[in-house]
Design a protein around this motif. Structure first.
Motif, short mmCIF file in Angstrom:
data_model
loop_
_atom_site.label_atom_id
_atom_site.label_comp_id
_atom_site.label_asym_id
_atom_site.label_seq_id
_atom_site.Cartn_x
_atom_site.Cartn_y
_atom_site.Cartn_z
N GLU A 168 2.42 -3.10 57.79
CA GLU A 168 2.34 -2.18 58.91
C GLU A 168 3.23 -0.97 58.67
OE1 GLU A 168 3.54 -4.78 62.08
OE2 GLU A 168 1.48 -5.50 62.37
N ALA A 222 7.79 -3.82 57.95
CA ALA A 222 7.05 -4.77 58.79
C ALA A 222 5.72 -5.11 58.14
CB ALA A 222 6.81 -4.19 60.18
N ARG A 248 9.68 -9.20 58.63
CA ARG A 248 10.47 -7.99 58.81
C ARG A 248 11.48 -7.90 57.68
NH1 ARG A 248 13.40 -7.79 64.18
NH2 ARG A 248 14.97 -9.06 63.13
N THR A 267 2.34 -8.35 58.34
CA THR A 267 1.77 -9.56 58.92
C THR A 267 1.14 -10.36 57.79
OG1 THR A 267 -0.37 -8.52 59.35
CG2 THR A 267 1.28 -8.44 61.13
N ARG A 312 4.58 -12.93 60.98
CA ARG A 312 5.04 -11.54 61.05
C ARG A 312 6.33 -11.53 60.23
NH1 ARG A 312 2.31 -8.47 64.12
NH2 ARG A 312 3.85 -6.82 64.26
#
Length: 163
Positions: A87, A91, A120, A93, A118
């Protein structure tokens, strides 16, 4: 950052996420809860895709693992397919398809599942789980697996096999 540098960074990030997933499975199978803790963000969420068994925050996730793994015998997780979509630079997924063999109530149980993740990249540059939701497709003893799927097997070649 140049285009080539950005592309190399994306490859390095993808590999780092794959390593995160591998470290997770190894730590769970080794019952290394201290390592499991380091793999989750402080504000992570862990649970089932349907909303049950939800733990919010690293401390709650660690408590969940102490309880859950204390009820189980040995386990071995086998990750298969990994789908990772970025993303941003920090970030992503992912969906991890896997199966596991686990000792449950003196039986060898086999389960097929997916993790909906998800990820990070934290301030220290490490990728961690921000959210990890499991979705189980089957769970049965080894004997039940054979009995359940044996009806799907055929004993003579299908017409397609003869082409």
């Amino acid at each position: 950052m140049s285009d080539i540098a950005a592309r190399v960074q994306r490859i390095e990030d993808r590999i780092a996420i794959l390593d995160l997933i591998a470290r997770y499975y190894n730590a769970v199978d080794d019952r290394d809860i201290d390592t499991v803790a380091t793999l989750f963000c402080e504000d992570a969420v862990f649970g089932r895709y349907n909303g049950t068994d939800r733990a919010e925050g690293r401390e709650a996730i660690v408590a969940f693992y102490y309880e859950r793994l204390g009820m189980m015998g040995p386990s071995f997780h086998y990750p298969h397919a990994h789908l990772i979509e970025f993303e941003s630079d920090t970030a992503a997924t992912g969906i991890v398809t896997a199966h596991a063999e686990m000792g449950v109530e003196d039986k060898l149980v086999i389960t097929g599942f997916r993790y909906h993740d998800r990820y990070r990249k934290d301030d220290d540059g490490e990728w961690r789980f921000l959210q990890r939701l499991s979705r189980f497709y089957y769970m049965m003893s080894h004997d039940e697996l054979h009995d359940h799927y044996s009806c799907l097997l055929y004993t003579s070649p299908s017409p397609r096999d003869e082409d």
